[in-house]
Design a protein around this motif. Structure first.
Motif, PDB file in Angstrom:
ATOM      1  N   ASP A  86      40.275  36.664  48.234  1.00 56.15           N
ATOM      2  CA  ASP A  86      40.740  36.563  49.601  1.00 56.15           C
ATOM      3  C   ASP A  86      41.476  35.220  49.619  1.00 56.15           C
ATOM      4  O   ASP A  86      42.119  34.781  50.723  1.00 56.15           O
ATOM      5  N   GLU A  87      42.056  34.714  48.839  1.00 58.56           N
ATOM      6  CA  GLU A  87      42.913  33.586  48.842  1.00 58.56           C
ATOM      7  C   GLU A  87      44.308  33.958  49.504  1.00 58.56           C
ATOM      8  O   GLU A  87      44.880  34.949  49.089  1.00 58.56           O
ATOM      9  N   ILE A  88      44.700  33.216  50.290  1.00 59.56           N
ATOM     10  CA  ILE A  88      45.874  33.407  50.901  1.00 59.56           C
ATOM     11  C   ILE A  88      47.220  32.760  50.225  1.00 59.56           C
ATOM     12  O   ILE A  88      47.287  31.727  49.877  1.00 59.56           O
ATOM     13  N   LYS A 112      46.044  35.088  58.353  1.00 63.43           N
ATOM     14  CA  LYS A 112      44.636  34.478  58.801  1.00 63.43           C
ATOM     15  C   LYS A 112      44.122  35.615  59.695  1.00 63.43           C
ATOM     16  O   LYS A 112      42.806  35.849  59.518  1.00 63.43           O
ATOM     17  N   LYS A 115      43.175  38.761  58.262  1.00 60.86           N
ATOM     18  CA  LYS A 115      41.791  38.793  57.394  1.00 60.86           C
ATOM     19  C   LYS A 115      40.589  38.594  58.246  1.00 60.86           C
ATOM     20  O   LYS A 115      39.778  39.339  58.276  1.00 60.86           O
ATOM     21  N   THR A 181      46.949  38.524  50.781  1.00 56.85           N
ATOM     22  CA  THR A 181      45.918  37.672  50.144  1.00 56.85           C
ATOM     23  C   THR A 181      46.166  37.998  48.530  1.00 56.85           C
ATOM     24  O   THR A 181      46.783  38.942  48.512  1.00 56.85           O
ATOM     25  N   LYS A 182      45.227  37.465  47.611  1.00 59.05           N
ATOM     26  CA  LYS A 182      45.275  37.919  46.441  1.00 59.05           C
ATOM     27  C   LYS A 182      45.155  39.421  46.162  1.00 59.05           C
ATOM     28  O   LYS A 182      45.906  40.054  45.323  1.00 59.05           O
TER      29      LYS A 182
END
Length: 241
Positions: A86-88, A112, A115, A181-182
């Motif tokens: 969930d890393e941006i 963000k 998400k 996101t990743k």
């Protein structure tokens, strides 16, 4: 995390990411421009760029020289860095040394929001209003939006066609900043290159061709990518004051 793809060889402007921009190599000036927003990593295929990044205090990741796009390059980098799903991730092009931080921040904030709301969006990007005259240039990519500010199509052609008062129309010019996101980045890079992508030479069309959504954020920006020596001369004239 902001990742800058930095391929050394460019067909239109050799070694452009190393060219001097007001006393700094282009890729370093780009990195410095956005570094106050988040951690910056340069993804490259060149030891020279790795060494240059280290010299100026930036982290860099060595990636394959066979990638067809900057997005594929940053995808390899995020997997090397072992980032969470969930890393941006924000892809800022290495040839945008004058990109405004507010533009990148707008993309980050929209990712963000996506998400938080669990929206069905694969990519987030941005656009600005451009004149009819600027829209004539195929190097300035145009985007057509739906009523929800999602992209319907990107083109080097002058779209949409304004049947009436064509010369007075404003167009939506795409800025090559991409937020993922990743997880969505990995999903995009697993898609096969599409027919429209290959025709226009615009990788973002791969997502649309495969039924995925691209959210667009309207921004105000004077910046532009430097693809040619003429672009460089123009940028220095505008921003070098």
């Amino acid at each position: 995390m902001i990742i800058i793809p930095a391929r050394l060889n460019s067909s239109r402007f050799a070694n452009k990411i190393l060219v001097d921009i007001l006393g700094l190599p282009m890729v370093i000036r780009t990195a410095k421009q956005v570094s106050r927003l988040d951690k910056v990593v340069i993804a490259t295929d060149s030891q020279e760029v790795i060494d240059l990044a280290s010299q100026y205090g930036f982290d860099a990741v060595m990636t394959s020289s066979s990638h067809n796009s900057g997005t594929d390059r940053i995808n390899e980098a995020v997997n090397i860095l072992n980032l969470s799903e969930d890393e941006i991730i924000v892809n800022v092009q290495g040839d945008e040394p004058f990109i405004e931080v507010e533009v990148v921040e707008a993309v980050i904030n929209r990712v963000k929001q996506i998400k938080e709301n669990n929206e069905d969006i694969m990519i987030t990007s941005c656009y600005k209003e451009i004149s009819s005259e600027l829209a004539d240039d195929p190097n300035h990519v145009k985007v057509v939006l739906d009523e929800h500010s999602n992209a319907i199509y990107f083109s080097r052609a002058k779209v949409p066609y304004h049947r009436d008062h064509h010369e007075l129309a404003n167009y939506s010019g795409h800025l090559g900043i991409y937020g993922f996101t990743k997880k969505s980045l990995n999903a995009f890079c697993k898609l096969n290159p599409s027919k429209l992508e290959n025709i226009e030479k615009l990788e973002q069309l791969r997502a649309i061709d495969n039924g995925h959504k691209i959210a667009m954020v309207k921004v105000v920006s004077k910046s532009f990518g430097i693809d040619t020596q003429a672009d460089l001369n123009n940028a220095i004239k505008i921003f070098g004051k």
